[in-house]
Design a protein around this motif. Sequence first.
Motif, PDB file in Angstrom:
ATOM      1  N   VAL A   1     -28.386 154.463   0.665  1.00  0.00           N
ATOM      2  CA  VAL A   1     -29.396 153.421   0.534  1.00  0.00           C
ATOM      3  C   VAL A   1     -29.221 152.613  -0.755  1.00  0.00           C
ATOM      4  N   CYS A   2     -28.397 153.172  -1.673  1.00  0.00           N
ATOM      5  CA  CYS A   2     -28.370 152.588  -3.006  1.00  0.00           C
ATOM      6  C   CYS A   2     -27.714 151.220  -3.133  1.00  0.00           C
ATOM      7  N   GLN A   3     -26.594 151.050  -2.471  1.00  0.00           N
ATOM      8  CA  GLN A   3     -25.818 149.884  -2.863  1.00  0.00           C
ATOM      9  C   GLN A   3     -25.986 148.637  -2.017  1.00  0.00           C
ATOM     10  N   GLY A   4     -25.979 147.486  -2.719  1.00  0.00           N
ATOM     11  CA  GLY A   4     -25.910 146.203  -2.034  1.00  0.00           C
ATOM     12  C   GLY A   4     -27.227 145.665  -1.519  1.00  0.00           C
ATOM     13  N   ILE A   5     -28.304 146.412  -1.661  1.00  0.00           N
ATOM     14  CA  ILE A   5     -29.574 145.888  -1.136  1.00  0.00           C
ATOM     15  C   ILE A   5     -30.533 145.561  -2.278  1.00  0.00           C
ATOM     16  N   PRO A   6     -31.481 144.660  -2.025  1.00  0.00           N
ATOM     17  CA  PRO A   6     -32.391 144.262  -3.104  1.00  0.00           C
ATOM     18  C   PRO A   6     -33.141 145.466  -3.660  1.00  0.00           C
ATOM     19  N   ILE A   7     -33.403 145.417  -4.975  1.00  0.00           N
ATOM     20  CA  ILE A   7     -34.067 146.534  -5.653  1.00  0.00           C
ATOM     21  C   ILE A   7     -35.417 146.843  -4.989  1.00  0.00           C
ATOM     22  N   ALA A   8     -36.102 145.788  -4.553  1.00  0.00           N
ATOM     23  CA  ALA A   8     -37.437 145.994  -3.968  1.00  0.00           C
ATOM     24  C   ALA A   8     -37.360 146.816  -2.683  1.00  0.00           C
ATOM     25  N   GLU A   9     -36.209 146.716  -1.989  1.00  0.00           N
ATOM     26  CA  GLU A   9     -36.050 147.517  -0.763  1.00  0.00           C
ATOM     27  C   GLU A   9     -35.521 148.902  -1.102  1.00  0.00           C
ATOM     28  N   ALA A  10     -34.592 148.953  -2.060  1.00  0.00           N
ATOM     29  CA  ALA A  10     -33.993 150.246  -2.413  1.00  0.00           C
ATOM     30  C   ALA A  10     -35.044 151.162  -3.030  1.00  0.00           C
ATOM     31  N   ILE A  11     -35.872 150.611  -3.931  1.00  0.00           N
ATOM     32  CA  ILE A  11     -36.890 151.419  -4.616  1.00  0.00           C
ATOM     33  C   ILE A  11     -38.242 150.717  -4.462  1.00  0.00           C
ATOM     34  N   PRO A  12     -38.936 151.005  -3.393  1.00  0.00           N
ATOM     35  CA  PRO A  12     -40.193 150.283  -3.155  1.00  0.00           C
ATOM     36  C   PRO A  12     -41.330 150.819  -4.030  1.00  0.00           C
ATOM     37  N   HIS A  13     -41.094 150.861  -5.334  1.00  0.00           N
ATOM     38  CA  HIS A  13     -42.095 151.343  -6.272  1.00  0.00           C
ATOM     39  C   HIS A  13     -42.577 150.117  -7.059  1.00  0.00           C
ATOM     40  N   ALA A  14     -43.886 149.849  -6.970  1.00  0.00           N
ATOM     41  CA  ALA A  14     -44.417 148.597  -7.509  1.00  0.00           C
ATOM     42  C   ALA A  14     -44.025 148.370  -8.969  1.00  0.00           C
ATOM     43  N   GLN A  15     -44.071 149.432  -9.793  1.00  0.00           N
ATOM     44  CA  GLN A  15     -43.796 149.221 -11.219  1.00  0.00           C
ATOM     45  C   GLN A  15     -42.323 148.908 -11.485  1.00  0.00           C
ATOM     46  N   VAL A  16     -41.445 149.507 -10.665  1.00  0.00           N
ATOM     47  CA  VAL A  16     -40.011 149.213 -10.825  1.00  0.00           C
ATOM     48  C   VAL A  16     -39.756 147.763 -10.429  1.00  0.00           C
ATOM     49  N   VAL A  17     -40.294 147.380  -9.298  1.00  0.00           N
ATOM     50  CA  VAL A  17     -40.105 146.018  -8.803  1.00  0.00           C
ATOM     51  C   VAL A  17     -40.665 145.036  -9.836  1.00  0.00           C
ATOM     52  N   ASP A  18     -41.833 145.399 -10.384  1.00  0.00           N
ATOM     53  CA  ASP A  18     -42.507 144.555 -11.359  1.00  0.00           C
ATOM     54  C   ASP A  18     -41.648 144.376 -12.610  1.00  0.00           C
ATOM     55  N   LEU A  19     -41.012 145.462 -13.023  1.00  0.00           N
ATOM     56  CA  LEU A  19     -40.164 145.425 -14.216  1.00  0.00           C
ATOM     57  C   LEU A  19     -39.051 144.403 -14.033  1.00  0.00           C
ATOM     58  N   PHE A  20     -38.414 144.422 -12.866  1.00  0.00           N
ATOM     59  CA  PHE A  20     -37.326 143.474 -12.608  1.00  0.00           C
ATOM     60  C   PHE A  20     -37.870 142.054 -12.489  1.00  0.00           C
ATOM     61  N   ALA A  21     -39.051 141.902 -11.871  1.00  0.00           N
ATOM     62  CA  ALA A  21     -39.611 140.568 -11.675  1.00  0.00           C
ATOM     63  C   ALA A  21     -40.050 139.981 -13.013  1.00  0.00           C
ATOM     64  N   LYS A  22     -40.701 140.783 -13.852  1.00  0.00           N
ATOM     65  CA  LYS A  22     -41.218 140.285 -15.128  1.00  0.00           C
ATOM     66  C   LYS A  22     -40.086 139.850 -16.041  1.00  0.00           C
ATOM     67  N   GLU A  23     -39.068 140.676 -16.058  1.00  0.00           N
ATOM     68  CA  GLU A  23     -37.980 140.456 -16.997  1.00  0.00           C
ATOM     69  C   GLU A  23     -37.386 139.068 -16.851  1.00  0.00           C
ATOM     70  N   ALA A  24     -37.372 138.580 -15.615  1.00  0.00           N
ATOM     71  CA  ALA A  24     -36.759 137.284 -15.382  1.00  0.00           C
ATOM     72  C   ALA A  24     -37.494 136.192 -16.169  1.00  0.00           C
ATOM     73  N   ARG A  25     -38.725 136.465 -16.537  1.00  0.00           N
ATOM     74  CA  ARG A  25     -39.500 135.397 -17.172  1.00  0.00           C
ATOM     75  C   ARG A  25     -39.360 135.350 -18.675  1.00  0.00           C
ATOM     76  N   SER A  26     -38.952 136.427 -19.277  1.00  0.00           N
ATOM     77  CA  SER A  26     -38.863 136.357 -20.734  1.00  0.00           C
ATOM     78  C   SER A  26     -37.873 137.370 -21.295  1.00  0.00           C
TER      79      SER A  26
END
Length: 650
Positions: A349-374
Amino acid sequence: MTGERILLVEDSMELRHFLVGDILRPAGYDVLSAVDGDEGFTLARDLRPDLIIADYQMPGRDGLSMLRDLRQEGIEGPFILITAEGSEALAVEALRLGVSDYLIKPFDVDDLLNAISRVLRQHWTRKIAEHIPAQLLQTNRELGQRLNELDTLVTVGKRVTGKLNLREVLNEVVKAAVQLAGAEQGSLFLVDRASGELYLYASSDEMPSKENLRLSVSDSLPGSVVRTREPLTLAGEELQKIKTHYFFRSLIYVPLVLKDHVLGVLGVHNRETDAEFGDHALQLLSVLADFAAIAIENAQLYAITESERDTLNTILRDTEDAIIVTDETNNVVFCNPAARRTFRLSDAVCQGIPIAEAIPHAQVVDLFAKEARSGRSRRSEIYLDDGASVLNAQLTIIESVGRVVVMQDITHLKELDRIKSEFVTAVSHDLRSPLTAILGYVEMVQRSGELNEAQQTFIERIVFSARSITTLISDLLELGKIEAGFDEDREPVYLPAVMDDAFESVRHQWESRLQRVHVDIPSECPPVLGNPLRLRQMIANLVENAVKYTPREGEVSIGLETDGEFLILRVRDTGIGIPAKDQPYIFDKFYRTDEAIDNYEGTGLGLSIVKSIVEAHNGRIWVDSQVGAGTTFTIMLPAYDPDAVPRSSI
Ligand code: ADP
């Protein structure tokens, strides 16, 4: 080549017409025909066709007699005999007379056409050869030889640059060296970096104790090539004079040099024949040696890279920290075993798929999303199993790779922190009552009668110290509350109003120090989603510090601006500044610079409170400072947009 003149001698009218009209002319030949051997002889003698095709059995002169007569007249040229009988005696006779080819009826038309073109080609080749001077032929042969050599060099060159297995490449080089030099044997020695000796690495055949053949650089023929860096060619007499334990009749050794460094020696030798090697062989070997040197360098670099990669893989595999790498579009490119264990992921499940699908954990997804902004990196805490364990996640952007998140389990640290905070809160609370009592009694002492000067000074010191402790306790309790997230109520807050409030509490300080304070607030700006009391405290702490650490009559500027989805608050002063070595720690609890400890009152908690408030509002804070010139604190807070989709559901 077509257009050649063919004489067809055939008594069968039917076959003659067929061959002339339907086969030979359409194939582009200029065809003459004769009905029997006599006519054929005359036409051949007078018109000298390029090729004669004649039937064997004909009235009068048969095909072979015609050929015999023509040869007697001195008329040469290709001749194809067609016959109905396939006797051996006839074939022998035909070949004896120099028939170029021989077809038995019935024959295939294609066979005839093939025979014609082959016979004519041979004829022309012979003709051309007769007219080419011997020297040209020799040059031609040599040219062919050079072409072969070049071909071999190009092939070896390609293979050498394409292969990374050193042994394979160098065996190939030795084989090519033997072939190009026309030698009996070849060998390649490498310099052992540790011992400085030469050891046999590749050879064209089994040499005695090949694996262990080691030669000293100071006392061997290949060694002399390493020392001088010059090629060596020896033969016959010259060699006899040199005592070698391995007997050669002639040899060449060339050094393998890369960037002024001799890596080894390539050699070819003859043991059986007396043939000596010339300059040309030396040149070819030198080119091969260049290839070999590059191959050695490539293979060695590859081996180093491989070993570094193995080490890195081992570290990534065995580390207890969970590591996830994504590309620039947030597709997972790597997940180490610890990350797979932590998030219970299967390998696939690990490779080649979006992080939000690979690890559907809100805080992980949030970390990647937030980072893009600053910013280039970001830290966040990730709670697993309903808060039973906590990870400290640090995300870093790596240019042209993507993003790397490293996560450590900090559950036990969190627990220790909680116990410590509870302890501090409890102790702080318990300290307040005795402090109140101390201050109360001190006041009563002052009121209870006249005090002498010394007593008055001591009382003032007691009051000052008790107040310092009270401030410290208040700060500790504040920090405890913020960290525990007790005041999580949020509302849209307009920073200009909060800033005005905060300034009121500090105004008397800057006025008493005669400082100039500039405030630059835009007429309109979006709100932030936050707690107004905490935001006021955040601003007040920064301005208090700016005023405190700036000398009398200094300058303090406070500015607010909007930048895209963020509000930027800056507090700048012309004060003492913060040494670079202290800057990474000033947000830690109780951390104070030496200058502050020696000359300024303070608890070392103000900036910790500011930082906790900023983080509780999803913001960032950083400092720019130069000793003696001043300090600027910058805070970036996300603007509140009531229509925006909440991040955790992105
Ligand atoms: P304190 O109570 O000592 O001011 P803070 O947590 O507010 O504690 O600040 C930590 C330390 O950072 C201070 O002791 C001081 O050394 C340094 N510092 C903070 N703000 C400034 C500033 N504006 N100018 C110079 N140094 C500062």
